[in-house]
Scaffold this motif. Structure first.
Motif, PDB file in Angstrom:
ATOM      1  N   VAL A 139      -8.022  27.501   0.021  1.00 54.85           N
ATOM      2  CA  VAL A 139      -8.074  26.533   1.117  1.00 54.85           C
ATOM      3  C   VAL A 139      -8.117  25.094   0.592  1.00 54.85           C
ATOM      4  O   VAL A 139      -7.217  24.290   0.861  1.00 54.85           O
ATOM      5  N   ILE A 140      -9.166  24.757  -0.144  1.00 53.64           N
ATOM      6  CA  ILE A 140      -9.326  23.373  -0.606  1.00 53.64           C
ATOM      7  C   ILE A 140      -8.208  22.982  -1.560  1.00 53.64           C
ATOM      8  O   ILE A 140      -7.669  21.871  -1.487  1.00 53.64           O
ATOM      9  N   GLY A 141      -7.848  23.891  -2.484  1.00 52.41           N
ATOM     10  CA  GLY A 141      -6.830  23.587  -3.479  1.00 52.41           C
ATOM     11  C   GLY A 141      -5.490  23.180  -2.871  1.00 52.41           C
ATOM     12  O   GLY A 141      -4.958  22.119  -3.209  1.00 52.41           O
ATOM     13  N   PRO A 142      -4.909  23.987  -1.978  1.00 51.96           N
ATOM     14  CA  PRO A 142      -3.639  23.596  -1.360  1.00 51.96           C
ATOM     15  C   PRO A 142      -3.719  22.286  -0.577  1.00 51.96           C
ATOM     16  O   PRO A 142      -2.771  21.506  -0.566  1.00 51.96           O
ATOM     17  N   VAL A 143      -4.867  22.043   0.090  1.00 47.55           N
ATOM     18  CA  VAL A 143      -5.019  20.791   0.846  1.00 47.55           C
ATOM     19  C   VAL A 143      -5.009  19.599  -0.100  1.00 47.55           C
ATOM     20  O   VAL A 143      -4.343  18.586   0.146  1.00 47.55           O
ATOM     21  N   LEU A 144      -5.742  19.707  -1.210  1.00 47.82           N
ATOM     22  CA  LEU A 144      -5.775  18.620  -2.189  1.00 47.82           C
ATOM     23  C   LEU A 144      -4.397  18.412  -2.818  1.00 47.82           C
ATOM     24  O   LEU A 144      -3.990  17.276  -3.074  1.00 47.82           O
ATOM     25  N   TRP A 145      -3.680  19.503  -3.072  1.00 50.58           N
ATOM     26  CA  TRP A 145      -2.342  19.376  -3.641  1.00 50.58           C
ATOM     27  C   TRP A 145      -1.402  18.663  -2.667  1.00 50.58           C
ATOM     28  O   TRP A 145      -0.597  17.814  -3.073  1.00 50.58           O
ATOM     29  N   PHE A 146      -1.521  18.974  -1.394  1.00 50.48           N
ATOM     30  CA  PHE A 146      -0.674  18.316  -0.397  1.00 50.48           C
ATOM     31  C   PHE A 146      -0.998  16.822  -0.318  1.00 50.48           C
ATOM     32  O   PHE A 146      -0.092  15.986  -0.217  1.00 50.48           O
ATOM     33  N   LEU A 147      -2.281  16.467  -0.382  1.00 48.42           N
ATOM     34  CA  LEU A 147      -2.661  15.058  -0.359  1.00 48.42           C
ATOM     35  C   LEU A 147      -2.160  14.340  -1.603  1.00 48.42           C
ATOM     36  O   LEU A 147      -1.714  13.186  -1.533  1.00 48.42           O
ATOM     37  N   TYR A 148      -2.243  15.023  -2.750  1.00 47.39           N
ATOM     38  CA  TYR A 148      -1.698  14.442  -3.987  1.00 47.39           C
ATOM     39  C   TYR A 148      -0.196  14.187  -3.835  1.00 47.39           C
ATOM     40  O   TYR A 148       0.304  13.109  -4.196  1.00 47.39           O
ATOM     41  N   THR A 149       0.522  15.159  -3.296  1.00 47.37           N
ATOM     42  CA  THR A 149       1.964  15.016  -3.099  1.00 47.37           C
ATOM     43  C   THR A 149       2.275  13.861  -2.157  1.00 47.37           C
ATOM     44  O   THR A 149       3.190  13.069  -2.399  1.00 47.37           O
ATOM     45  N   ALA A 150       1.500  13.756  -1.069  1.00 44.79           N
ATOM     46  CA  ALA A 150       1.710  12.669  -0.115  1.00 44.79           C
ATOM     47  C   ALA A 150       1.519  11.313  -0.782  1.00 44.79           C
ATOM     48  O   ALA A 150       2.298  10.374  -0.566  1.00 44.79           O
ATOM     49  N   TRP A 151       0.497  11.196  -1.627  1.00 48.58           N
ATOM     50  CA  TRP A 151       0.237   9.924  -2.317  1.00 48.58           C
ATOM     51  C   TRP A 151       1.364   9.585  -3.286  1.00 48.58           C
ATOM     52  O   TRP A 151       1.845   8.455  -3.325  1.00 48.58           O
ATOM     53  N   ILE A 152       1.801  10.557  -4.059  1.00 46.16           N
ATOM     54  CA  ILE A 152       2.865  10.310  -5.025  1.00 46.16           C
ATOM     55  C   ILE A 152       4.159   9.886  -4.326  1.00 46.16           C
ATOM     56  O   ILE A 152       4.872   8.983  -4.779  1.00 46.16           O
ATOM     57  N   LEU A 153       4.454  10.488  -3.185  1.00 39.48           N
ATOM     58  CA  LEU A 153       5.685  10.153  -2.468  1.00 39.48           C
ATOM     59  C   LEU A 153       5.635   8.747  -1.883  1.00 39.48           C
ATOM     60  O   LEU A 153       6.619   8.001  -1.940  1.00 39.48           O
ATOM     61  N   VAL A 154       4.496   8.354  -1.316  1.00 38.70           N
ATOM     62  CA  VAL A 154       4.423   7.004  -0.761  1.00 38.70           C
ATOM     63  C   VAL A 154       4.460   5.965  -1.879  1.00 38.70           C
ATOM     64  O   VAL A 154       5.040   4.880  -1.726  1.00 38.70           O
ATOM     65  N   VAL A 155       3.859   6.283  -3.015  1.00 37.29           N
ATOM     66  CA  VAL A 155       3.954   5.382  -4.172  1.00 37.29           C
ATOM     67  C   VAL A 155       5.399   5.276  -4.642  1.00 37.29           C
ATOM     68  O   VAL A 155       5.906   4.186  -4.925  1.00 37.29           O
ATOM     69  N   GLN A 156       6.057   6.417  -4.729  1.00 41.19           N
ATOM     70  CA  GLN A 156       7.446   6.458  -5.203  1.00 41.19           C
ATOM     71  C   GLN A 156       8.359   5.594  -4.345  1.00 41.19           C
ATOM     72  O   GLN A 156       9.114   4.758  -4.845  1.00 41.19           O
ATOM     73  N   TYR A 157       8.294   5.782  -3.033  1.00 41.64           N
ATOM     74  CA  TYR A 157       9.259   5.116  -2.168  1.00 41.64           C
ATOM     75  C   TYR A 157       8.859   3.682  -1.818  1.00 41.64           C
ATOM     76  O   TYR A 157       9.724   2.851  -1.551  1.00 41.64           O
ATOM     77  N   SER A 158       7.563   3.374  -1.822  1.00 37.71           N
ATOM     78  CA  SER A 158       7.143   2.001  -1.548  1.00 37.71           C
ATOM     79  C   SER A 158       7.469   1.072  -2.703  1.00 37.71           C
ATOM     80  O   SER A 158       7.559  -0.148  -2.528  1.00 37.71           O
ATOM     81  N   ASP A 159       7.636   1.653  -3.877  1.00 45.50           N
ATOM     82  CA  ASP A 159       7.908   0.827  -5.047  1.00 45.50           C
ATOM     83  C   ASP A 159       9.243   0.097  -4.951  1.00 45.50           C
ATOM     84  O   ASP A 159       9.416  -0.965  -5.537  1.00 45.50           O
ATOM     85  N   TYR A 160      10.202   0.643  -4.198  1.00 47.11           N
ATOM     86  CA  TYR A 160      11.514  -0.007  -4.117  1.00 47.11           C
ATOM     87  C   TYR A 160      11.449  -1.338  -3.375  1.00 47.11           C
ATOM     88  O   TYR A 160      11.838  -2.375  -3.933  1.00 47.11           O
ATOM     89  N   PRO A 161      10.946  -1.402  -2.124  1.00 44.11           N
ATOM     90  CA  PRO A 161      10.873  -2.713  -1.474  1.00 44.11           C
ATOM     91  C   PRO A 161       9.859  -3.646  -2.118  1.00 44.11           C
ATOM     92  O   PRO A 161      10.105  -4.852  -2.234  1.00 44.11           O
ATOM     93  N   MET A 162       8.719  -3.107  -2.556  1.00 39.88           N
ATOM     94  CA  MET A 162       7.718  -3.974  -3.172  1.00 39.88           C
ATOM     95  C   MET A 162       8.193  -4.483  -4.524  1.00 39.88           C
ATOM     96  O   MET A 162       7.955  -5.639  -4.890  1.00 39.88           O
ATOM     97  N   GLY A 163       8.871  -3.622  -5.279  1.00 41.12           N
ATOM     98  CA  GLY A 163       9.402  -4.040  -6.572  1.00 41.12           C
ATOM     99  C   GLY A 163      10.449  -5.121  -6.432  1.00 41.12           C
ATOM    100  O   GLY A 163      10.594  -5.993  -7.314  1.00 41.12           O
ATOM    101  N   ASN A 164      11.208  -5.114  -5.336  1.00 39.35           N
ATOM    102  CA  ASN A 164      12.201  -6.162  -5.102  1.00 39.35           C
ATOM    103  C   ASN A 164      11.559  -7.536  -4.960  1.00 39.35           C
ATOM    104  O   ASN A 164      12.230  -8.559  -5.134  1.00 39.35           O
ATOM    105  N   HIS A 165      10.260  -7.554  -4.625  1.00 38.86           N
ATOM    106  CA  HIS A 165       9.548  -8.823  -4.474  1.00 38.86           C
ATOM    107  C   HIS A 165       8.652  -9.111  -5.675  1.00 38.86           C
ATOM    108  O   HIS A 165       7.798 -10.002  -5.605  1.00 38.86           O
ATOM    109  N   GLY A 166       8.840  -8.372  -6.740  1.00 40.42           N
ATOM    110  CA  GLY A 166       8.121  -8.664  -7.973  1.00 40.42           C
ATOM    111  C   GLY A 166       6.726  -8.093  -8.078  1.00 40.42           C
ATOM    112  O   GLY A 166       5.996  -8.429  -9.007  1.00 40.42           O
ATOM    113  N   LEU A 167       6.324  -7.243  -7.140  1.00 39.21           N
ATOM    114  CA  LEU A 167       4.992  -6.661  -7.234  1.00 39.21           C
ATOM    115  C   LEU A 167       4.943  -5.615  -8.350  1.00 39.21           C
ATOM    116  O   LEU A 167       5.807  -4.757  -8.449  1.00 39.21           O
ATOM    117  N   LYS A 168       3.940  -5.709  -9.161  1.00 41.66           N
ATOM    118  CA  LYS A 168       3.757  -4.758 -10.258  1.00 41.66           C
ATOM    119  C   LYS A 168       3.195  -3.449  -9.721  1.00 41.66           C
ATOM    120  O   LYS A 168       2.651  -3.376  -8.622  1.00 41.66           O
TER     121      LYS A 168
END
Length: 394
Positions: A158-187
């Motif tokens: 129960v807890i393990g799959p939920v934590l894995w899904f939250l980890y995946t959600a975080w990695i995906l938002v980091v991955q895709y947000s980096d494109y517009p933010m990176g265009n503005h020079g954000l590290k």
């Protein structure tokens, strides 16, 4: 203006609508083809190799154990979902990353009408290819390092799959947000800090992306849709965030306008200080109204005219090649400005009260790179920056 009524999932679906626009379709084609090829290839290789493995097992295992097929295939499908839809998405983003940055730029242009100060899209894409790929590799290393503990926890019921899904959600938002933010020079570090500041919004976007990635056929549209959706989220939720204090934002005031210069992105925002539009944010004022204010500034306040010209040029793409003479009518002389004090100087350089000579010189050099007349700034703004340095260094 921040729009709190849209969830992260709402931004992802908005991205799905955005990529269907005629002006954006050509920038979606290559990322879409990359996604299809990578996912299709990964699925084909995975299924083929597993069938070979099952054939070897059937040849060496007694026939009465054939029921194992009913157990091994569901386990295989689960592993395939984890490895392909999560792991191989990193590879797809690595290959398509230069095109994703370009797509984010064009989506922002559609949403704001304000182009980034960059030219020759495909020549720039080639020039930035290696740095972009290195940044993507850095994100992959970040994702893999954090994956280790979450993979170990995956076996906890129960807890393990939920934590894995939250980890995946975080990695995906980091991955895709980096494109517009990176265009503005954000590290990368600053980008993660901003996303952590809006955890619910960020995780809901990543969760929607993870869910979309598990839907056959629709997952092929995940990458361009998520890039477009993350760009919409950046424009409405993060771009106007002024959480910067100290060395990240400078403020310069004239009679008519206050300019705020973001050190990280170079973006200029501000407020109208006088006239019929007093108190209104520059970014919320129509270009026609700003041009009317500029005509008033030409007649009454040369410094405000220069500051407003810089804003219109940088943020609205409205360049004035031959401005009229800037003068003050003799009937309405301006009072002599009082000498700059330390408080104003620190506001202009965007430094903290305890900043020393090194911070002062660093802030001065950074601002001069953005506000020098030869770089699209103005004589007035450059003079104010130089004066601020002299006041604090004396």
């Amino acid at each position: 203006m921040v729009n709190h009524s849209i969830s992260g999932a709402g931004y992802l679906f908005e991205g799905l609508r955005l990529i269907a626009r005629p002006g954006l379709r050509r920038f979606v084609l290559i990322p879409l083809l990359v996604n299809i090829l990578v996912f299709s290839g990964a699925l084909y290789v995975g299924v083929t190799q597993f069938e070979r493995l099952m054939g070897s097992l059937e040849a060496s295992v007694p026939s009465w154990l054939s029921w194992l097929d009913w157990i091994l295939w569901p386990v295989f499908v689960l592993l395939l979902l984890v490895l392909v839809f999560y792991g191989f998405s990193l590879v797809a983003n690595l290959i398509a990353s230069p095109f994703n940055s370009l797509l984010a730029e064009k989506v922002e242009l559609v949403l704001t009408g304000q182009p980034l100060e960059q030219e020759n899209d495909y020549a720039r894409l080639l020039a930035e290819l290696i740095p972009t790929l290195l940044d993507e590799l850095g994100k992959i290393v970040y994702a893999l390092l954090w994956a280790i503990p979450f993979l170990l926890l995956l076996f906890v019921p129960v807890i393990g799959p939920v934590l894995w899904f939250l980890y995946t959600a975080w990695i995906l938002v980091v991955q895709y947000s980096d494109y517009p933010m990176g265009n503005h020079g954000l590290k990368f570090r600053e980008m993660r800090r901003r996303l952590r500041g809006r955890r619910t919004l960020s995780l809901s976007f990543g969760a929607a992306a993870a869910g979309m990635g598990m839907i056959p056929v629709l997952n092929f549209l995940l990458m361009p849709s998520a890039v477009a959706g993350a760009t919409a989220m950046w424009v409405r939720e993060f771009k106007d965030a002024t959480n910067y204090q100290g060395p990240h934002e400078s403020k310069v005031a004239t009679r008519y306008v206050l300019l705020a210069i973001n050190h990280l992105s170079g973006r200029i925002s501000g407020e109208i200080l006088a006239g019929p539009l007093q108190g209104q944010a520059l970014e919320q004022t129509a270009t026609e109204d700003l041009l009317e204010l500029l005509r008033t500034c030409y007649l009454t306040d040369a410094e405000s005219a220069e500051a407003l010209e810089v804003y219109l040029s940088r943020e609205r793409g409205h360049r004035i090649d031959e401005p009229p003479p800037r003068h003050r009518p003799e009937a309405a002389p301006q009072p002599q400005a009082s000498p700059m004090d330390g408080h104003e100087a620190r506001a202009i350089l965007g430094i903290a009260l305890e900043a020393g000579p090194v911070e002062i010189k660093t802030a001065h050099r950074r601002l001069m790179q953005r506000l020098h007349p030869d770089r699209g700034g103005s004589d007035y703004l450059a003079a104010k920056v130089n004066e601020a340095k002299q006041v604090l260094m004396s």
